[in-house]
Design a protein around this motif. Structure first.
Motif, PDB file in Angstrom:
ATOM      1  N   GLY A 166       0.826  -1.214   0.000  1.00 20.12           N
ATOM      2  CA  GLY A 166       0.000   0.000   0.000  1.00 20.12           C
ATOM      3  C   GLY A 166       0.856   1.258   0.000  1.00 20.12           C
ATOM      4  N   ALA A 167       1.937   1.237   0.769  1.00 20.62           N
ATOM      5  CA  ALA A 167       2.843   2.393   0.822  1.00 20.62           C
ATOM      6  C   ALA A 167       3.491   2.627  -0.538  1.00 20.62           C
ATOM      7  N   VAL A 168       3.867   1.544  -1.215  1.00 18.73           N
ATOM      8  CA  VAL A 168       4.468   1.688  -2.547  1.00 18.73           C
ATOM      9  C   VAL A 168       3.407   2.205  -3.532  1.00 18.73           C
ATOM     10  N   ASN A 169       2.199   1.651  -3.445  1.00 17.74           N
ATOM     11  CA  ASN A 169       1.132   2.126  -4.339  1.00 17.74           C
ATOM     12  C   ASN A 169       0.827   3.607  -4.113  1.00 17.74           C
ATOM     13  N   ALA A 170       0.960   4.073  -2.885  1.00 16.30           N
ATOM     14  CA  ALA A 170       0.718   5.500  -2.609  1.00 16.30           C
ATOM     15  C   ALA A 170       1.729   6.371  -3.355  1.00 16.30           C
ATOM     16  N   VAL A 171       2.993   5.911  -3.438  1.00 17.55           N
ATOM     17  CA  VAL A 171       4.007   6.675  -4.181  1.00 17.55           C
ATOM     18  C   VAL A 171       3.681   6.656  -5.682  1.00 17.55           C
ATOM     19  N   ILE A 172       3.263   5.487  -6.178  1.00 18.01           N
ATOM     20  CA  ILE A 172       2.900   5.351  -7.595  1.00 18.01           C
ATOM     21  C   ILE A 172       1.759   6.313  -7.932  1.00 18.01           C
ATOM     22  N   GLU A 173       0.720   6.312  -7.098  1.00 19.91           N
ATOM     23  CA  GLU A 173      -0.448   7.150  -7.386  1.00 19.91           C
ATOM     24  C   GLU A 173      -0.134   8.632  -7.211  1.00 19.91           C
ATOM     25  N   ALA A 174       0.700   8.950  -6.234  1.00 14.15           N
ATOM     26  CA  ALA A 174       1.070  10.363  -6.018  1.00 14.15           C
ATOM     27  C   ALA A 174       1.837  10.910  -7.223  1.00 14.15           C
ATOM     28  N   ALA A 175       2.519  10.022  -7.959  1.00 19.53           N
ATOM     29  CA  ALA A 175       3.270  10.440  -9.149  1.00 19.53           C
ATOM     30  C   ALA A 175       2.356  10.620 -10.362  1.00 19.53           C
ATOM     31  N   GLY A 176       1.074  10.328 -10.203  1.00 15.22           N
ATOM     32  CA  GLY A 176       0.124  10.534 -11.301  1.00 15.22           C
ATOM     33  C   GLY A 176      -0.097   9.306 -12.165  1.00 15.22           C
ATOM     34  N   LEU A 177       0.485   8.175 -11.760  1.00 14.42           N
ATOM     35  CA  LEU A 177       0.251   6.931 -12.507  1.00 14.42           C
ATOM     36  C   LEU A 177      -0.990   6.256 -11.942  1.00 14.42           C
ATOM     37  N   ARG A 178      -1.833   5.728 -12.842  1.00 21.82           N
ATOM     38  CA  ARG A 178      -3.062   5.048 -12.420  1.00 21.82           C
ATOM     39  C   ARG A 178      -2.848   3.542 -12.483  1.00 21.82           C
ATOM     40  N   ILE A 179      -3.262   2.834 -11.424  1.00 22.10           N
ATOM     41  CA  ILE A 179      -3.151   1.370 -11.390  1.00 22.10           C
ATOM     42  C   ILE A 179      -4.414   0.821 -12.049  1.00 22.10           C
ATOM     43  N   VAL A 180      -4.301   0.444 -13.337  1.00 18.53           N
ATOM     44  CA  VAL A 180      -5.493   0.030 -14.100  1.00 18.53           C
ATOM     45  C   VAL A 180      -5.664  -1.489 -14.151  1.00 18.53           C
ATOM     46  N   GLY A 181      -4.656  -2.203 -13.643  1.00 17.90           N
ATOM     47  CA  GLY A 181      -4.746  -3.656 -13.499  1.00 17.90           C
ATOM     48  C   GLY A 181      -3.860  -4.072 -12.340  1.00 17.90           C
ATOM     49  N   GLN A 182      -4.331  -5.019 -11.537  1.00 23.93           N
ATOM     50  CA  GLN A 182      -3.528  -5.421 -10.370  1.00 23.93           C
ATOM     51  C   GLN A 182      -3.966  -6.809  -9.889  1.00 23.93           C
ATOM     52  N   ARG A 183      -2.992  -7.672  -9.631  1.00 23.32           N
ATOM     53  CA  ARG A 183      -3.294  -9.016  -9.178  1.00 23.32           C
ATOM     54  C   ARG A 183      -2.152  -9.509  -8.304  1.00 23.32           C
ATOM     55  N   ARG A 184      -2.489 -10.166  -7.216  1.00 26.52           N
ATOM     56  CA  ARG A 184      -1.452 -10.739  -6.342  1.00 26.52           C
ATOM     57  C   ARG A 184      -1.310 -12.214  -6.701  1.00 26.52           C
ATOM     58  N   ILE A 185      -0.090 -12.629  -7.032  1.00 31.85           N
ATOM     59  CA  ILE A 185       0.148 -14.001  -7.492  1.00 31.85           C
ATOM     60  C   ILE A 185       1.410 -14.562  -6.855  1.00 31.85           C
ATOM     61  N   ARG A 186       1.552 -15.857  -6.959  1.00 29.45           N
ATOM     62  CA  ARG A 186       2.811 -16.507  -6.629  1.00 29.45           C
ATOM     63  C   ARG A 186       3.439 -16.864  -7.964  1.00 29.45           C
ATOM     64  N   MET A 187       4.558 -16.279  -8.312  1.00 27.99           N
ATOM     65  CA  MET A 187       5.205 -16.574  -9.589  1.00 27.99           C
ATOM     66  C   MET A 187       5.790 -17.978  -9.567  1.00 27.99           C
ATOM     67  N   THR A 188       5.579 -18.707 -10.650  1.00 32.89           N
ATOM     68  CA  THR A 188       6.229 -20.014 -10.755  1.00 32.89           C
ATOM     69  C   THR A 188       7.667 -19.796 -11.231  1.00 32.89           C
ATOM     70  N   ARG A 189       8.483 -20.818 -11.026  1.00 28.35           N
ATOM     71  CA  ARG A 189       9.869 -20.770 -11.513  1.00 28.35           C
ATOM     72  C   ARG A 189       9.889 -20.547 -13.030  1.00 28.35           C
ATOM     73  N   GLU A 190       8.985 -21.211 -13.750  1.00 29.30           N
ATOM     74  CA  GLU A 190       8.927 -21.059 -15.208  1.00 29.30           C
ATOM     75  C   GLU A 190       8.601 -19.617 -15.589  1.00 29.30           C
ATOM     76  N   GLN A 191       7.628 -19.017 -14.886  1.00 31.76           N
ATOM     77  CA  GLN A 191       7.264 -17.623 -15.178  1.00 31.76           C
ATOM     78  C   GLN A 191       8.443 -16.684 -14.912  1.00 31.76           C
ATOM     79  N   ALA A 192       9.126 -16.881 -13.782  1.00 37.33           N
ATOM     80  CA  ALA A 192      10.245 -15.996 -13.420  1.00 37.33           C
ATOM     81  C   ALA A 192      11.398 -16.149 -14.402  1.00 37.33           C
ATOM     82  N   GLU A 193      11.686 -17.387 -14.792  1.00 41.52           N
ATOM     83  CA  GLU A 193      12.786 -17.619 -15.742  1.00 41.52           C
ATOM     84  C   GLU A 193      12.482 -16.994 -17.101  1.00 41.52           C
ATOM     85  N   LYS A 194      11.227 -17.107 -17.509  1.00 37.85           N
ATOM     86  CA  LYS A 194      10.832 -16.510 -18.793  1.00 37.85           C
ATOM     87  C   LYS A 194      10.866 -14.978 -18.706  1.00 37.85           C
TER      88      LYS A 194
END
Ligand code: DAT
Ligand code: MG
Length: 140
Positions: free
Chosen positions: A21-49
Motif C-alpha cells: 500500500g505504501a508503494v502504491n501511494a508513491v505510484i499514485e502520487a506520481a500521477g500513474l493510475r493502477i489500471v490492473g492489479q493481481r497478487r500471485i505466486r510466480m512459478t519458476r517457469e514464469q520468473a525464468e521466462k
C-alpha cells in the motif's frame, strides 16, 4: 507522448514487509493510475521466462529464487509517459544509488531485493503485460 501503459511488479520483499500500500501511494502520487492489479505466486517457469534477458548474468539464479520466494503484485500502470515516468519513480536498480524520494531509495533493501520492477521500454511493456494480463483484467 500520449497516454501509455507500463508493467510493474511489487516484488516479494514488498509483500513480505506488508508495504504494498505504501508503494502504491508513491505510484499514485506520481500521477500513474493502477489500471490492473493481481497478487500471485510466480512459478519458476514464469520468473525464468520473465527475466530471460538476464539468464547469462551471474545473479540470474539468485534473482529467480528471490522472485519465487513469496507473493508478488503484478500491475498495469497508465499515464502520460508511463514507462519513463515509472522508471524515474522507481529510482536506480541499486538503492544505494537511487535518488531521494524514489521507491527504491525509500524502501529497497539491496540491489537484489529492490522492491519493484518496471518495464524499460514501451515494446517490452506490451510483452510483459501480455505475460500476466488479458484485456479483461484491465479497466482504465
Ligand atoms: P531494473 O530492475 O532496474 O530494470 P535490471 O533489468 O538491470 O534492473 O536487472 C533486473 C533485476 O536483476 C534487478 O531489479 C535486480 C537484479 N539485479 C540486477 N543487477 C544485479 C546485481 N548486480 N546483483 C544482484 N541482482 C541484480
Ligand atoms: Mg530491467
Amino acid at each position: 507522448m500520449a497516454n501509455e501503459r507500463t508493467f510493474s511488479i511489487l516484488k516479494p520483499d514488498a509483500t513480505r514487509r506488508n508495504i504494498t500500500g505504501a508503494v502504491n501511494a508513491v505510484i499514485e502520487a506520481a500521477g500513474l493510475r493502477i489500471v490492473g492489479q493481481r497478487r500471485i505466486r510466480m512459478t519458476r517457469e514464469q520468473a525464468e521466462k520473465f527475466y530471460e534477458v538476464h539468464k547469462e548474468r551471474p545473479f540470474f539464479g539468485e534473482l529467480v529464487e528471490f522472485m519465487t520466494s513469496g507473493p508478488v503484485v503484478v500491475q498495469v500502470l497508465e499515464g502520460e509517459n508511463a514507462v519513463a515516468k515509472y522508471r524515474e519513480v522507481m529510482g536506480a536498480t541499486n538503492p544505494a544509488q537511487a535518488a531521494d524520494g524514489t521507491i527504491r531509495k525509500q524502501f529497497a533493501e539491496s540491489v537484489g531485493e529492490n522492491t519493484v520492477h518496471g518495464s524499460d521500454s514501451a515494446d517490452n511493456a506490451k510483452l510483459e503485460i501480455a505475460q500476466f494480463f488479458t484485456d479483461a483484467d484491465i479497466a482504465a
